[in-house]
Design an enzyme around this catalytic site. Structure first.
Site, PDB file in Angstrom:
ATOM      1  N   GLU A 120      46.130  88.922  78.429  1.00  0.00           N
ATOM      2  CA  GLU A 120      45.325  87.825  78.999  1.00  0.00           C
ATOM      3  C   GLU A 120      44.442  87.139  77.953  1.00  0.00           C
ATOM      4  O   GLU A 120      44.377  85.910  77.898  1.00  0.00           O
ATOM      5  CB  GLU A 120      44.501  88.313  80.186  1.00  0.00           C
TER       6      GLU A 120
ATOM      7  N   HIS B 121      52.813  83.391  78.566  1.00  0.00           N
ATOM      8  CA  HIS B 121      52.968  84.816  78.876  1.00  0.00           C
ATOM      9  C   HIS B 121      54.415  85.281  78.688  1.00  0.00           C
ATOM     10  O   HIS B 121      54.663  86.471  78.535  1.00  0.00           O
ATOM     11  CB  HIS B 121      52.587  85.090  80.337  1.00  0.00           C
TER      12      HIS B 121
ATOM     13  N   GLU C  23      50.792  80.378  81.874  1.00  0.00           N
ATOM     14  CA  GLU C  23      51.835  81.246  82.461  1.00  0.00           C
ATOM     15  C   GLU C  23      53.108  81.190  81.624  1.00  0.00           C
ATOM     16  O   GLU C  23      53.781  82.201  81.438  1.00  0.00           O
ATOM     17  CB  GLU C  23      52.110  80.870  83.922  1.00  0.00           C
TER      18      GLU C  23
ATOM     19  N   GLU D 297      52.774  84.916  86.124  1.00  0.00           N
ATOM     20  CA  GLU D 297      53.825  84.705  85.125  1.00  0.00           C
ATOM     21  C   GLU D 297      55.114  85.486  85.355  1.00  0.00           C
ATOM     22  O   GLU D 297      55.832  85.775  84.382  1.00  0.00           O
ATOM     23  CB  GLU D 297      53.262  85.078  83.747  1.00  0.00           C
ATOM     24  N   ASN D 298      55.483  85.817  86.590  1.00  0.00           N
ATOM     25  CA  ASN D 298      56.730  86.544  86.855  1.00  0.00           C
ATOM     26  C   ASN D 298      57.868  86.006  85.993  1.00  0.00           C
ATOM     27  O   ASN D 298      58.042  84.804  85.871  1.00  0.00           O
ATOM     28  CB  ASN D 298      57.116  86.380  88.324  1.00  0.00           C
TER      29      ASN D 298
HETATM   30  N1  BES Z   1      48.530  87.358  85.222  1.00  0.00           N
HETATM   31  C1  BES Z   1      47.602  86.438  85.763  1.00  0.00           C
HETATM   32  C2  BES Z   1      47.631  86.367  87.257  1.00  0.00           C
HETATM   33  C3  BES Z   1      47.042  87.537  87.969  1.00  0.00           C
HETATM   34  C4  BES Z   1      45.732  87.839  87.821  1.00  0.00           C
HETATM   35  C5  BES Z   1      47.772  88.311  88.811  1.00  0.00           C
HETATM   36  C6  BES Z   1      45.200  88.917  88.518  1.00  0.00           C
HETATM   37  C7  BES Z   1      47.242  89.370  89.479  1.00  0.00           C
HETATM   38  C8  BES Z   1      45.939  89.676  89.346  1.00  0.00           C
HETATM   39  C9  BES Z   1      47.844  85.028  85.245  1.00  0.00           C
HETATM   40  O1  BES Z   1      48.498  84.954  84.034  1.00  0.00           O
HETATM   41  C10 BES Z   1      46.495  84.430  85.023  1.00  0.00           C
HETATM   42  O2  BES Z   1      45.831  84.862  84.149  1.00  0.00           O
HETATM   43  N2  BES Z   1      46.120  83.456  85.837  1.00  0.00           N
HETATM   44  C11 BES Z   1      44.819  82.858  85.812  1.00  0.00           C
HETATM   45  C12 BES Z   1      44.855  81.444  85.317  1.00  0.00           C
HETATM   46  C13 BES Z   1      44.908  81.354  83.840  1.00  0.00           C
HETATM   47  C14 BES Z   1      45.079  79.938  83.373  1.00  0.00           C
HETATM   48  C15 BES Z   1      43.705  81.950  83.161  1.00  0.00           C
HETATM   49  C16 BES Z   1      44.317  82.902  87.229  1.00  0.00           C
HETATM   50  O3  BES Z   1      45.133  83.125  88.121  1.00  0.00           O
HETATM   51  O4  BES Z   1      43.136  82.716  87.427  1.00  0.00           O
HETATM   52 ZN    ZN Z   2      47.322  85.318  82.374  1.00  0.00          ZN
END
Ligand code: BES
Ligand code: ZN
Length: 895
Positions: free
Chosen positions: A324, A305, A302, A268-269
């Site tokens: 999260e 976020h 994203e 989510e940058n």
């Molecule tokens: N912030 C996370 C991505 C992330 C996770 C970056 C761990 C670095 C380390 C992102 O918002 C996220 O949660 N992505 C999930 C998908 C989401 C729909 C639950 C993912 O990447 O699995």
């Molecule tokens: Zn997330």
């Protein structure tokens, strides 16, 4: 990797940063082998903490220069930290300039700045920014960023970073530059840059409040025809957050960029989300309904976020679920709201609960069990878990249940009024929801409710009902218990919202009246269980009721109630709560599976009885039920879920019993499956909406069942029809379901179909991932899958460095195919250990996820248990191991 200082970080040790960084000016000279990074910061001491040295984090950087207020300065290195001791005293701001270089082309960890397909990408969460420059790499340090990117114009025509593009132009020697300014302060984990040959789908939108925004989805040239759904999902997300929570888009430009090398799903940058291609690219020819629906929720996630995570962020990484868990809750609600009908909402809820119960419940019962807000970690990357995400979302959902939907929206509003622009804790969130709803059950019991944040483990709720025919009363005794988890022997009682209703034996909803209520009420009521044990007495109950408990899965608990088959059949046929109708069907199947698995004799072919088969036949034929719901009811509980219900697990036996049940269901309902196939096989022009995707799902299940039945009878008609459907399908869902039917039934036609599928899609990486994954996840017949997996790893298209590809083969086998992975000759475990070690040298995050495939080894029966322990011990005995993998295997082996 190999730094070796694997020390635990404790939540209780949190202290505010000794310095603030107000502004950051970054200048990048992008070059794959040697990128130069000039970092000019304006810092000041945090006068609220004792004066001390400045310690900046850095990893795999080459340091060339450090200037303070333009002058050279003394510094030292302490491990990975750059330490500056002679900084100006007093509260005034000063300039710090740091010049470093790094090597993006050699960055196989995919953290920090890396190269993928000749483009540059970054991934900074959680601690990747320190691989770009020296910094206070912690989420509570929020700064304003100005970023200048310079690169070869022909190779990298597109240069992106967070915020607004303020300047761009030509440089000498074919290079060019772009300058970006982010109008919002942010923690460094939200920094991003992208540079490469990319093209964008663009969309201008006007918000409810009348502001104009530019939305862009960047992909590689050639993929533009797969971006429509992501863009539609993004527009729907913007509209939904404004409508449901009053949260607008706070940027002129919002960008999504897809990359095929990515450790996770998406990131989510601020204003520049970076996505795994898997969650962006889709058209009907290459993506399934499941892909379309995942894209919708990940794009939503994203985007959401932007408020829950970015505008209000985490004080420290122990608070990860603050963003999260809350954002998963929001994306779940978004998908439910878009789904529309009550039935489609229930289908989404069932799917979410299935994930929770097959992935989070095992985590909560295993060696990696941790609270939603952990107390310590060694490697933060290991704590992006289903507990933080899925259980965290359930905790937020319980808050909404306790304060009501409107009350929850009020709570969110108060949360942003109080904390916009801050880095806060989970406590701050719960407090805001409670304070906005004084008098609510949440406000009354907030300290106890917060045990959901501090205590690991899945509570079990036991319900015992007793009907008194003379007094016309029904008493329901509810008690709760939570087993110990590593480091937490004793648990305090939780606050458990229990949605319930009562049915009569004809399945009609009974009015509910507790002794102290003036009058009866019909429908679902929420009772809040907060004591170890409580009793509810319903009055004016005219016949013995069937209790419908934990409707809509109102709390993340295991509910024990000694349902009779008749009661479950009543609930399955009549409950007004669709979740509990499905749950009743699952309980019926579960009881039969457990009986056959734990029986003394070897499992036969007749595991299912007439009562069960009749009920399933009725569901299939019911004209009032949606196809999507039928497909869920007719799908047996997974092998993983079955394993969790047992104290001692023989994966081969579970597999054999479930396969026997599936074949029996296939044969006994043959005519009904045929009918389901005929009715649902044609969904007209492709649209990935809940109704038509439900039909495709049911038709797909029917086809698999028909091929399974054919396998038994030797009939060739249905495999022939499956092959025909595979060839002429108008969309990937139907095509892939047909291919799966052949593979799952083990028919010989699967071989040419797989070859043809590969030839058709050899240039579509995401489809080739499906091709690998289907074969590595196929049902084991005589131990054939491991050999196939080894062969797949030798395929020219296999590439261990690409996380999606590694997952499609190795994870599909080790984590998603228990019947093939757990072999009595231990070869599956040997394969697993080799891959963990091999992957760890390339990408520790991906290796650590794979390492968790054997989390539940202690439950295994012999000979699996000893063989699994040996494999884990072999990994643990390696001297050169990342902190990531080391933490997982150490916890797995601990007593
Ligand atoms: N912030 C996370 C991505 C992330 C996770 C970056 C761990 C670095 C380390 C992102 O918002 C996220 O949660 N992505 C999930 C998908 C989401 C729909 C639950 C993912 O990447 O699995
Ligand atoms: Zn997330």
């Amino acid at each position: 990797m190999r730094e070796g200082q694997a020390t635990a970080i404790h939540r209780a040790d949190y202290t505010a940063p000794a310095y603030w960084i107000d502004t950051v000016e970054l200048t990048f000279d992008l070059d794959p082998a040697k990128t130069r990074v000039l970092n000019k910061m304006r810092l000041r001491r945090n006068t609220e903490v004792a004066a001390q040295a400045l310690r900046l984090d850095g990893e795999e950087l080459n340091l060339a220069r450090v200037l303070v207020n333009g002058q050279g300065t003394s510094f030292k290195m302490d491990g990975n930290q750059l330490v500056l001791e002679n900084l100006p005293e007093g509260p005034d701001a000063f300039d710090l300039e740091i010049f470093t270089t790094c090597n993006p082309a050699k960055n196989t960890k995919l953290m920090g700045l890396y190269v993928s397909n000749d483009s540059f990408f970054t991934q900074c969460e959680a601690e990747g920014f320190r691989r770009i420059t020296y910094f206070l790499d912690r989420p509570d340090v929020m700064a304003s960023y100005t970023v200048t990117l310079r690169a070869d114009k022909a190779k990298y025509p597109v240069l992106l970073s967070n915020g607004n593009l303020v300047e761009q132009g030509e440089l000498e020697e074919g290079r060019h530059f772009a300058k970006w300014v982010d109008p919002h302060k942010k923690p460094c984990y939200l920094f991003a840059l992208v540079a490469g040959k990319l093209v964008a789908r663009e969309q201008r939108i006007r918000s409810r409040a009348g502001h104009d925004h530019l939305l862009q989805v960047f992909v590689r040239p050639g993929d533009l025809d797969k971006t429509e759904h992501a863009m539609n999902s993004l527009m729907a997300s913007v509209a939904w957050d404004e409508a449901r929570f009053g949260l607008p888009l706070d940027l002129e430009r919002f960008m999504i960029v897809a990359t095929s090398d990515f450790n996770m799903g998406a990131m989510e940058n601020k204003g520049l989300n970076i996505f795994n291609t898997k969650y962006v690219l889709a058209n009907q020819a290459t993506a399934t309904d499941a892909d379309f629906s995942n894209i919708e929720s990940v794009v939503g996630h994203e985007y959401f976020h932007n408020w829950t995570g970015n505008r209000v962020t985490c004080q420290d990484w122990f608070q990860l679920s603050l963003k999260e868990g809350l954002t998963v809750f929001r994306d779940q609600e978004f998908s439910q709201d878009l789904a529309g009908s009550p039935s489609a909402r229930a289908v989404k809820r069932i799917e979410d609960v299935r994930v929770l119960r097959t992935a989070q419940f095992p985590e909560d019962a295993g060696p990696m069990a941790h609270p939603v807000r952990p107390d310590s970690y060694i490697e933060i990357n290991n704590f992006y878990t289903v507990t933080i995400y899925e259980k965290g979302a359930e905790v937020v959902r319980m808050m909404q249940t306790l304060v009501g939907r409107e009350g929850f929206a009020k709570g969110m509003k108060l949360y942003f009024e109080r904390h916009d622009g801050q880095a806060v804790t989970c406590d701050a969130f719960a407090q805001a929801i409670a304070d906005a709803n004084p008098g609510s059950e949440l406000a009354q019991r907030l300290p106890q409710f917060k045990h959901w944040y501090s205590q690991a483990g899945t509570p079990r709720v036991q319900a015992i009902g007793r009907y008194d025919a003379e007094a016309h009363t029904y008493t329901l005794t509810l008690s709760q218990h939570c087993a110990p988890t590593p480091g937490q022997a004793l648990k305090e009682p939780f606050v458990i919202p229990l949605n319930l209703g009562l049915l009569d034996t004809q399945g009609r909803e009974l009015p509910l009246q507790l002794a102290h209520w003036p009058q009866a009420e019909t429908g679902t009521r929420t009772f809040v269980l907060s004591q170890p044990s409580e009793t509810l007495t319903f009055i004016n109950v005219d016949s013995a009721p069937v209790p419908s408990l934990l409707r809509d899965f109102s709390a993340p608990v295991v509910l024990d109630y000694a349902y009779s088959d008749d009661e479950l059949l009543t609930l399955l046929a009549h409950d007004s709560d669709a979740f509990n109708r499905w749950e009743a069907g699952q309980r019926l199947a579960l009881a039969r599976a457990i009986k056959a698995i734990t029986a003394a004799e070897a499992p036969g072919t007749e595991v299912l009885d007439d009562a069960y088969l009749r009920a399933m036949r009725q569901v299939l034929a019911d004209p009032h039920l949606d196809a999507a719901f039928k497909e869920l009811v007719l799908t047996l509980p997974s092998e993983t879920y079955l394993a969790e219900q047992l104290d001692v697990v023989d994966p081969q036996r579970i597999h054999a019993v479930r396969e026997a049940m599936r074949e029996q269901l296939a044969r006994a309902l043959q005519a009904d499956w045929q009918q389901a196939w005929e009715v649902n096989r044609d969904t007209g022009g492709y649209r990935p909406d809940p109704e038509s995707s439900g039909k495709r799902a049911l038709a797909g299940l029917a086809l698999t069942m028909l091929c399974l039945a054919a396998r038994h009878s030797g009939d060739t008609v249905w495999p022939g029809k499956a092959l025909q459907r595979f060839k002429d399908a108008g969309n990937m869902t139907d095509r892939f379901n047909a291919l799966s039917a052949l593979v799952i039934s083990g028919h010989e036609l699967a071989v040419p179909a797989l070859a043809r599928f590969h030839a058709l899609f050899k240039n579509e990486a995401l489809v080739i991932d499906k091709w690998f994954s289907l074969q590595a996840g196929a049902p084991d017949r005589g131990g054939n899958v491991l050999g196939a997996v080894r062969q797949l790893m030798g395929h020219p298209d296999f590439n261990l460095r690409n996380p999606n590809r590694a997952r499609s083969v190795i994870f599909s086998y080790c984590s998603a195919n228990p019947g093939a992975f757990h072999r009595s000759d231990a070869a599956g475990y040997v394969f697993w250990a080799d891959r963990v070690i091999e992957l760890d040298a390339i990408n520790p995050q991906v290796a650590a996820r794979l390492a968790r495939a054997l989390d539940r080894w202690k439950k295994l029966a012999e000979p699996y248990r000893s063989a699994a322990r040996e494999a884990i011990a072999r990994v643990a005995s390696k001297a050169e191991l990342s902190n990531d993998v080391r933490e997982v295997v150490t916890r797995a082996l601990a007593d």
